[in-house]
Design an enzyme around this catalytic site. Structure first.
Site, PDB file in Angstrom:
ATOM      1  N   LYS A 132       0.829  -1.205   0.000  1.00 56.05           N
ATOM      2  CA  LYS A 132       0.000   0.000   0.000  1.00 56.05           C
ATOM      3  C   LYS A 132       0.871   1.266   0.000  1.00 56.05           C
ATOM      4  CE  LYS A 132      -2.130   2.033   3.504  1.00 56.05           C
ATOM      5  NZ  LYS A 132      -3.030   2.339   4.616  1.00 56.05           N
ATOM      6  N   ASP A 150      -6.333   1.140  -0.212  1.00 58.35           N
ATOM      7  CA  ASP A 150      -6.493   1.421   1.218  1.00 58.35           C
ATOM      8  C   ASP A 150      -7.771   0.738   1.686  1.00 58.35           C
ATOM      9  OD1 ASP A 150      -8.612   2.883   0.310  1.00 58.35           O
ATOM     10  OD2 ASP A 150      -8.057   4.730   1.332  1.00 58.35           O
TER      11      ASP A 150
END
Ligand code: SF4
Length: 224
Positions: A132, A150
């Site tokens: 991420k 996310d």
């Protein structure tokens, strides 16, 4: 006998979903900075580390306090762990994050001369940097066509059926394969806005959702 809904949308349906997202949701803006509006690549990378399991407001407080003490790899490396932990206390897990930050800046200086690399594999080899964070840095700092996953993007993708995965990292991998190329640049922004305004975590607005005719979560609930 009625057949159970599929686990994933077809390629054509994925394409149609992204067309509708593009029509209804705001995309990347020229001044999009991330995460939490940091002004440069190094601070973006550090803010990503601070943001793990932390609310945006707390991450911003921690980042502000930390960058007031040190805002380059060299100055951050010169701080001791206790000083870093004290500065970043608002974002939680501050002892572990302080330890990780020290390792991160040491590796950044040693391997990349203090420059944030523009390469996913190199980013993910840095201590404390996962998929991420790497994708956020690539997207925001290097303008790469990458959909960073996310919590909002993860929820939306797996409810809708763009992907069928149980972790954010696997969702990111599958999304990269399944999303049309033209959607990669803005996809992160459309999906986040959609997750914040329509496909809410607790009470998604399914009745008025412009994607409900495609959504596999809806088809599954009708099937049960
Ligand atoms: S129909 Fe409901 S669950 Fe499906 S994408 Fe829309 S808001 Fe989310």
């Amino acid at each position: 006998m009625t057949r159970a809904p599929p686990l994933r949308l077809t390629k054509a349906e994925v394409e149609a979903v992204f067309r509708l997202l593009a029509e209804h949701m705001p995309g990347r803006t020229p001044d999009a900075k991330g995460p939490k509006g940091q002004p440069d690549r190094f601070r973006t990378l550090v803010a990503c580390v601070l943001s793990a399991q932390s609310r945006d407001a707390n991450t911003a407080l921690a980042a502000e306090a930390l960058f007031a003490c040190a805002n380059t790899p060299e100055t951050l490396l010169a701080l001791d762990e206790a000083q870093i932990a004290e500065a970043i206390r608002p974002c939680g897990l501050y002892n572990a994050k302080a330890r990780n930050l020290k390792r991160l800046v040491a590796a950044l200086i040693e391997r990349h001369g203090g420059q944030v690399p523009a390469d996913r594999a190199a980013l993910m080899l840095l201590p404390g940097i996962g998929r991420k964070c790497a994708d956020i840095v690539l997207s925001f700092c290097f303008d790469r066509p990458v959909i960073a996953v996310d919590t909002h993007v993860f929820r939306v993708c797996n409810r809708l059926g763009l992907t069928h995965q149980t972790t954010a990292d696997r969702t990111a991998e599958e999304l990269e394969e399944r999303a049309p190329e033209w959607a990669l640049r803005d996809g992160h922004f459309w999906l986040i806005q959609f997750g914040k305004s329509v496909c809410l975590a607790r009470r998604p607005l399914c009745e008025s959702c412009f994607l409900n005719r495609y959504c596999l979560a809806v088809r599954r609930s009708a099937f049960l």
